[in-house]
Design an enzyme around this catalytic site. Sequence first.
Site, PDB file in Angstrom:
ATOM      1  N   ASP A   1       0.829  -1.217   0.000  1.00  0.00           N
ATOM      2  CA  ASP A   1       0.000   0.000   0.000  1.00  0.00           C
ATOM      3  C   ASP A   1       0.855   1.255   0.000  1.00  0.00           C
ATOM      4  OD1 ASP A   1       0.825   0.452   2.638  1.00  0.00           O
ATOM      5  OD2 ASP A   1      -1.160   0.180   3.518  1.00  0.00           O
ATOM      6  N   ASP A   2       2.173   1.087   0.045  1.00  0.00           N
ATOM      7  CA  ASP A   2       3.065   2.249   0.087  1.00  0.00           C
ATOM      8  C   ASP A   2       3.447   2.730  -1.306  1.00  0.00           C
ATOM      9  OD1 ASP A   2       3.265   2.393   2.925  1.00  0.00           O
ATOM     10  OD2 ASP A   2       4.594   0.657   2.897  1.00  0.00           O
TER      11      ASP A   2
ATOM     12  N   SER B   1      -1.469   4.266   2.103  1.00  0.00           N
ATOM     13  CA  SER B   1      -1.572   3.764   3.479  1.00  0.00           C
ATOM     14  C   SER B   1      -2.903   4.178   4.100  1.00  0.00           C
ATOM     15  CB  SER B   1      -0.427   4.323   4.327  1.00  0.00           C
ATOM     16  OG  SER B   1       0.801   3.785   3.901  1.00  0.00           O
TER      17      SER B   1
ATOM     18  N   ASN C   1       5.335  -3.538   4.614  1.00  0.00           N
ATOM     19  CA  ASN C   1       4.817  -2.199   4.840  1.00  0.00           C
ATOM     20  C   ASN C   1       5.809  -1.345   5.631  1.00  0.00           C
ATOM     21  OD1 ASN C   1       2.396  -0.423   4.655  1.00  0.00           O
ATOM     22  ND2 ASN C   1       2.622  -0.435   6.888  1.00  0.00           N
TER      23      ASN C   1
ATOM     24  N   SER D   1       4.809  -6.495   7.538  1.00  0.00           N
ATOM     25  CA  SER D   1       4.954  -5.090   7.927  1.00  0.00           C
ATOM     26  C   SER D   1       6.182  -4.940   8.818  1.00  0.00           C
ATOM     27  CB  SER D   1       3.707  -4.610   8.683  1.00  0.00           C
ATOM     28  OG  SER D   1       2.553  -4.776   7.888  1.00  0.00           O
TER      29      SER D   1
END
Lengths: 345, 212
Positions: free
Chosen positions: A36-37, A68, A146, A178
């Site tokens: 999502d970055d 994010s 993440n 993450s």
Amino acid sequence: MPSFRFNSAARAIAVCGVFALPAAPASALNILLCNDDGITAANLRALKTKLAAAGHSVAVAAPIDNQSGRGGYIAFLTPVGGLTGKERGALALGLAAGAPGVGVDAGDADVSYVNGTPVAACLYGVDVLARKKWGGVPDLVISGPNEGNNTGAINASSGTFNNLVYMINRGLPAMAVSDAATTQVTWSTALPASHRAYEVAGIVVKLVDTLVANKAKAGGLLMPDGVGLNVNVPDFSAGAGAALPYRFTRIGKASSYLPAFYEKLSDSPLAVASGVNFPVPGISLAAGGTVLPSGVALPKDTAATSEDNVIATKTAVTISPVEGVPQARRAFEDAMKIKLNGIAQ
Amino acid sequence: MNYLMKAAMLAVAAGLAGCNGSTNTDPAPTSSVPALGEGALQGYANGDTVSGASIYTNKDGKGFVLLSADGDGAATVMHVVDGSKGRRVPVSANGMVTLTYDRTQAMALNALTSANAAGSYQALVGGKPALFTVAADGAISAGGSDCKLSGKVDFSATYGGAVALTLTASGCGGSVEGSYKGLVLASADTAPATLQLVGENGTAVLDVLAYR
């Protein structure tokens, strides 16, 4: 499923003596990476590099921008629009305003971007990219790593984690990863091999290697159908990543980042620290146990098995098995059946 | 079958039993299990149709292996074990079952005593609500529900923190009617239920969660 098609083709070429391609190992997987970055996050690219070096066929489908906190958001029936040129990935790759909303990194044909949410990009990877590259779905989907941990209650708002949920529900082996480091690091081939992004990638590759080695056990699949992994890497000193032990944990509710609504964002220490020191309403984040200016106390989970509480000890990489549907456990289901007996069977 | 024939068959059976010097009337084992010491374990069982395993063993090596599809659902298979010999309920259509365990770990059960177990409970049995009480002496008495549970908790017979149970279900629907032997236990894994009552009647397994 291992990449039989690729393997057999590579072996055939080698046997014919046209040129000597090294045959991919039988354990090679077709791996889709999402996050999502955004596509230029160093964590993502470092993992791609490490997995490819281990013999896997790897493709990336990720948002062009940092997405994010978008959770599982999907813009239904909304065409993917062109780029503004201001997205994190567009700035890093030099993509101009008006560039296509779905495209490829000119520097790496195996890295695709989508001008959309994390889940939209990951679905593109499974439904379009993987079919074009491998002729079918990937053997494994990894979301992340993440920039920042996704633990406990914050997972509901995490794009990294929601990619995992979507992929599990597609019937695909999947994990979300993450890292404790929250600094946004943009990918560059000049990134030294000692960089933390590579250490985190190494931690993930070791997990993948172990899953492959034990594929025949406990059901004969890379992962049991319907179950994936939420993996979190704690803070660690440079060079110490490879020595970190792994520990099974539970998702729990503990999280350092619980979303909360502030009537004035300037009342939120995190908002102030982030430069949003304005007396305007909005969502910020706070730790469990925090009492908001309104008097509401955010729930606090102190269970030793909760992943966030283990991450806080900085002693192990946490692995929480995750199911794709929020079905209540039997004990809660039976309790509700007793309460609603008479109106529902 | 007339009386004489019955008597003759009983005599033959008695003679056969005497041939190996045993008077043991236990049914022949239908499963083979790893022999374990006293305690409660959970883990992954290989060799049966379902693999989520909870294992309760007393100081004599006797006990119960409960198997469910995912470790969270109700137990559907039970092995009543004595050392390495087991009796599978229900009997497997494929004959003898050999179990092995992976990744077993100690299970922390909540202490179960006559003092903290005594009280009133409600449960779902065969989909029907059942009210019952547990007395300080372990007696289980049915309450005012149509589905009735009665029986006995034997707090002195412990299996790694679980205790012995006899339970009879009546008025709860044909599929669960009968008398069962098994265990009562209390675990954080089954909260908010206070007790889990699980037993077998030779042909089926009954697994009930009880709430205060």
